[in-house]
Design a protein around this motif. Sequence first.
Motif, PDB file in Angstrom:
ATOM      1  N   LEU A 105       5.433 -10.768  -4.182  1.00 17.69           N
ATOM      2  CA  LEU A 105       5.037  -9.366  -4.360  1.00 17.69           C
ATOM      3  C   LEU A 105       4.454  -9.175  -5.760  1.00 17.69           C
ATOM      4  CD1 LEU A 105       4.960  -6.436  -3.361  1.00 17.69           C
ATOM      5  CD2 LEU A 105       7.302  -6.187  -4.202  1.00 17.69           C
ATOM      6  N   THR A 106       3.166  -8.825  -5.818  1.00 20.22           N
ATOM      7  CA  THR A 106       2.513  -8.757  -7.129  1.00 20.22           C
ATOM      8  C   THR A 106       2.255  -7.334  -7.604  1.00 20.22           C
ATOM      9  OG1 THR A 106       0.288  -8.859  -6.190  1.00 20.22           O
ATOM     10  CG2 THR A 106       1.339 -10.967  -6.737  1.00 20.22           C
ATOM     11  N   GLY A 107       2.201  -6.376  -6.689  1.00 19.67           N
ATOM     12  CA  GLY A 107       1.872  -5.039  -7.166  1.00 19.67           C
ATOM     13  C   GLY A 107       1.721  -3.998  -6.083  1.00 19.67           C
ATOM     14  N   LEU A 108       1.120  -2.892  -6.473  1.00 15.66           N
ATOM     15  CA  LEU A 108       0.938  -1.750  -5.582  1.00 15.66           C
ATOM     16  C   LEU A 108      -0.550  -1.430  -5.443  1.00 15.66           C
ATOM     17  CD1 LEU A 108       3.701   0.653  -6.999  1.00 15.66           C
ATOM     18  CD2 LEU A 108       3.921  -1.017  -5.130  1.00 15.66           C
ATOM     19  N   MET A 109      -0.898  -0.894  -4.287  1.00 14.24           N
ATOM     20  CA  MET A 109      -2.280  -0.509  -4.012  1.00 14.24           C
ATOM     21  C   MET A 109      -2.276   0.904  -3.461  1.00 14.24           C
ATOM     22  SD  MET A 109      -4.325  -0.165  -1.034  1.00 14.24           S
ATOM     23  CE  MET A 109      -5.885  -0.727  -0.356  1.00 14.24           C
ATOM     24  N   ARG A 121      -2.219   7.726 -11.827  1.00 14.06           N
ATOM     25  CA  ARG A 121      -1.122   7.803 -12.796  1.00 14.06           C
ATOM     26  C   ARG A 121       0.225   7.623 -12.108  1.00 14.06           C
ATOM     27  NH1 ARG A 121      -1.919  12.240 -17.274  1.00 14.06           N
ATOM     28  NH2 ARG A 121      -3.645  10.784 -17.633  1.00 14.06           N
ATOM     29  N   ARG A 122       0.349   8.239 -10.950  1.00 17.35           N
ATOM     30  CA  ARG A 122       1.596   8.153 -10.185  1.00 17.35           C
ATOM     31  C   ARG A 122       1.850   6.715  -9.734  1.00 17.35           C
ATOM     32  NH1 ARG A 122       4.234  10.848  -5.717  1.00 17.35           N
ATOM     33  NH2 ARG A 122       6.382  10.137  -5.997  1.00 17.35           N
ATOM     34  N   LEU A 123       0.793   6.039  -9.264  1.00 20.13           N
ATOM     35  CA  LEU A 123       0.969   4.654  -8.813  1.00 20.13           C
ATOM     36  C   LEU A 123       1.388   3.764  -9.984  1.00 20.13           C
ATOM     37  CD1 LEU A 123       0.582   3.117  -6.044  1.00 20.13           C
ATOM     38  CD2 LEU A 123      -1.436   2.097  -7.113  1.00 20.13           C
ATOM     39  N   ALA A 124       0.779   4.004 -11.145  1.00 18.50           N
ATOM     40  CA  ALA A 124       1.129   3.213 -12.327  1.00 18.50           C
ATOM     41  C   ALA A 124       2.590   3.430 -12.720  1.00 18.50           C
ATOM     42  CB  ALA A 124       0.203   3.577 -13.485  1.00 18.50           C
ATOM     43  N   MET A 125       3.057   4.658 -12.593  1.00 22.48           N
ATOM     44  CA  MET A 125       4.463   4.947 -12.899  1.00 22.48           C
ATOM     45  C   MET A 125       5.393   4.200 -11.962  1.00 22.48           C
ATOM     46  SD  MET A 125       4.804   9.008 -13.754  1.00 22.48           S
ATOM     47  CE  MET A 125       6.404   8.962 -12.922  1.00 22.48           C
ATOM     48  N   GLU A 134       0.858  -1.178   0.000  1.00 22.28           N
ATOM     49  CA  GLU A 134       0.000   0.000   0.000  1.00 22.28           C
ATOM     50  C   GLU A 134       0.895   1.230   0.000  1.00 22.28           C
ATOM     51  OE1 GLU A 134      -2.886   0.417   3.142  1.00 22.28           O
ATOM     52  OE2 GLU A 134      -3.652   2.275   2.258  1.00 22.28           O
ATOM     53  N   VAL A 135       0.657   2.095  -0.978  1.00 25.30           N
ATOM     54  CA  VAL A 135       1.486   3.289  -1.123  1.00 25.30           C
ATOM     55  C   VAL A 135       0.672   4.521  -0.739  1.00 25.30           C
ATOM     56  CG1 VAL A 135       2.948   4.617  -2.700  1.00 25.30           C
ATOM     57  CG2 VAL A 135       2.664   2.152  -3.047  1.00 25.30           C
ATOM     58  N   LYS A 136       1.298   5.347   0.031  1.00 23.83           N
ATOM     59  CA  LYS A 136       0.673   6.600   0.456  1.00 23.83           C
ATOM     60  C   LYS A 136       1.204   7.715  -0.428  1.00 23.83           C
ATOM     61  CE  LYS A 136       1.296   9.675   4.335  1.00 23.83           C
ATOM     62  NZ  LYS A 136       0.513   9.976   5.519  1.00 23.83           N
ATOM     63  N   GLY A 144       0.151   3.371   4.723  1.00 24.63           N
ATOM     64  CA  GLY A 144       0.860   3.134   3.481  1.00 24.63           C
ATOM     65  C   GLY A 144       2.304   3.584   3.545  1.00 24.63           C
ATOM     66  N   ALA A 145       3.110   3.018   2.654  1.00 22.64           N
ATOM     67  CA  ALA A 145       4.521   3.377   2.573  1.00 22.64           C
ATOM     68  C   ALA A 145       4.680   4.579   1.650  1.00 22.64           C
ATOM     69  CB  ALA A 145       5.315   2.195   2.019  1.00 22.64           C
ATOM     70  N   ALA A 146       5.581   5.472   1.990  1.00 20.79           N
ATOM     71  CA  ALA A 146       5.856   6.617   1.122  1.00 20.79           C
ATOM     72  C   ALA A 146       6.637   6.131  -0.102  1.00 20.79           C
ATOM     73  CB  ALA A 146       6.658   7.659   1.881  1.00 20.79           C
ATOM     74  N   PRO A 147       6.487   6.808  -1.234  1.00 21.95           N
ATOM     75  CA  PRO A 147       7.194   6.378  -2.450  1.00 21.95           C
ATOM     76  C   PRO A 147       8.701   6.219  -2.232  1.00 21.95           C
ATOM     77  CG  PRO A 147       5.565   8.034  -3.012  1.00 21.95           C
ATOM     78  CD  PRO A 147       5.556   7.932  -1.514  1.00 21.95           C
ATOM     79  N   GLU A 148       9.297   7.103  -1.420  1.00 21.23           N
ATOM     80  CA  GLU A 148      10.750   6.998  -1.233  1.00 21.23           C
ATOM     81  C   GLU A 148      11.145   5.783  -0.379  1.00 21.23           C
ATOM     82  OE1 GLU A 148       8.855   9.612  -0.735  1.00 21.23           O
ATOM     83  OE2 GLU A 148       9.073  10.408   1.293  1.00 21.23           O
ATOM     84  N   GLU A 149      10.170   5.191   0.290  1.00 19.41           N
ATOM     85  CA  GLU A 149      10.460   3.984   1.077  1.00 19.41           C
ATOM     86  C   GLU A 149      10.390   2.712   0.229  1.00 19.41           C
ATOM     87  OE1 GLU A 149       8.721   5.103   5.476  1.00 19.41           O
ATOM     88  OE2 GLU A 149       7.272   4.587   3.921  1.00 19.41           O
ATOM     89  N   LEU A 150       9.883   2.838  -0.992  1.00 16.56           N
ATOM     90  CA  LEU A 150       9.613   1.642  -1.796  1.00 16.56           C
ATOM     91  C   LEU A 150      10.845   0.790  -2.104  1.00 16.56           C
ATOM     92  CD1 LEU A 150       6.795   2.746  -4.280  1.00 16.56           C
ATOM     93  CD2 LEU A 150       6.639   1.139  -2.378  1.00 16.56           C
ATOM     94  N   PRO A 151      11.957   1.359  -2.528  1.00 14.16           N
ATOM     95  CA  PRO A 151      13.085   0.484  -2.896  1.00 14.16           C
ATOM     96  C   PRO A 151      13.489  -0.460  -1.757  1.00 14.16           C
ATOM     97  CG  PRO A 151      13.499   2.726  -3.647  1.00 14.16           C
ATOM     98  CD  PRO A 151      12.254   2.779  -2.802  1.00 14.16           C
ATOM     99  N   ALA A 152      13.618   0.081  -0.543  1.00 12.70           N
ATOM    100  CA  ALA A 152      14.025  -0.762   0.586  1.00 12.70           C
ATOM    101  C   ALA A 152      12.939  -1.774   0.937  1.00 12.70           C
ATOM    102  CB  ALA A 152      14.352   0.113   1.801  1.00 12.70           C
ATOM    103  N   LEU A 153      11.680  -1.337   0.885  1.00 11.29           N
ATOM    104  CA  LEU A 153      10.588  -2.240   1.238  1.00 11.29           C
ATOM    105  C   LEU A 153      10.448  -3.371   0.213  1.00 11.29           C
ATOM    106  CD1 LEU A 153       8.245  -3.069   2.989  1.00 11.29           C
ATOM    107  CD2 LEU A 153       6.848  -1.260   1.959  1.00 11.29           C
TER     108      LEU A 153
END
Length: 220
Positions: free
Chosen positions: A153-157, A174-178, A121-123, A132-141
């Motif tokens: 891991l199948t995707g983002l919500m 659009r941002r989540l898709a990117m 889940e992305v915030k 949700g996780a912030a976009p900048e936290e995604l690589p480590a997560l």
Amino acid sequence: MSLQERIEQVEQRIQVAARNAGRKREEITLVAVTKKFPAEVMREAYNLGLRVFGENYVQEFATKNPALADLADAEFHLIGHLQSNKTKIALDLFKTIQTVDSAKLARRLNETTRPLDVMIEVKLSEEESKEGAAPEELPALIDAIRACENLRLTGLMTMPPWSDDPAETRPYFRRLAMLARQYGLPRLSMGMSHDLEAAIEEGSTHVRVGTALFGARPKP
Ligand SMILES: *Cc1c(COP(=O)(O)O)cnc(C)c1O
């Protein structure tokens, strides 16, 4: 309107949106969001052809699940926040956890003995209350989840700030898709009753629809 008619209406909306976006209907899963509705309503939806259900509260679904045990090919997704002290029960109940937002939670879920599908889940907004996780936290997560042998891991919500104007939620989709493209993740859980068209146009693979199928949720 009957449930059958509402299902047909939502199905129609999904088909039109897919066509407008040049996508195939089969790329999109309708997740029927059944929080606050009893097991009988879920069974009725199942009998009318729905197979994927989204629930928000572990405890609530734990009480409904026994009445649905015979629906062998139904699939249940957790779409609400998961507290780490509820991971054990959640593992017994759900095929997919869409709301992983920390490495700690991922490691807890990994203590299962079976493969589990997860999404992050992305915030995407600064709203205080949103999980949700912030976009900048995604690589480590993402690295942490991929190191968990039982998690797939199948995707983002995401759940954008509420607006009844799809033009306002579209930039979040659009941002989540990117982000999903950037990290090579195939699934995108985004879009609800009022903005599923915009979400599908932006690439959603899982629309989470409650009100448009079941009407207003009962007050507790
Ligand atoms: C309740 C809920 C939905 C469904 O919202 P509707 O507007 O009723 O379609 C979708 N996603 C999440 C995370 C929810 O909590």
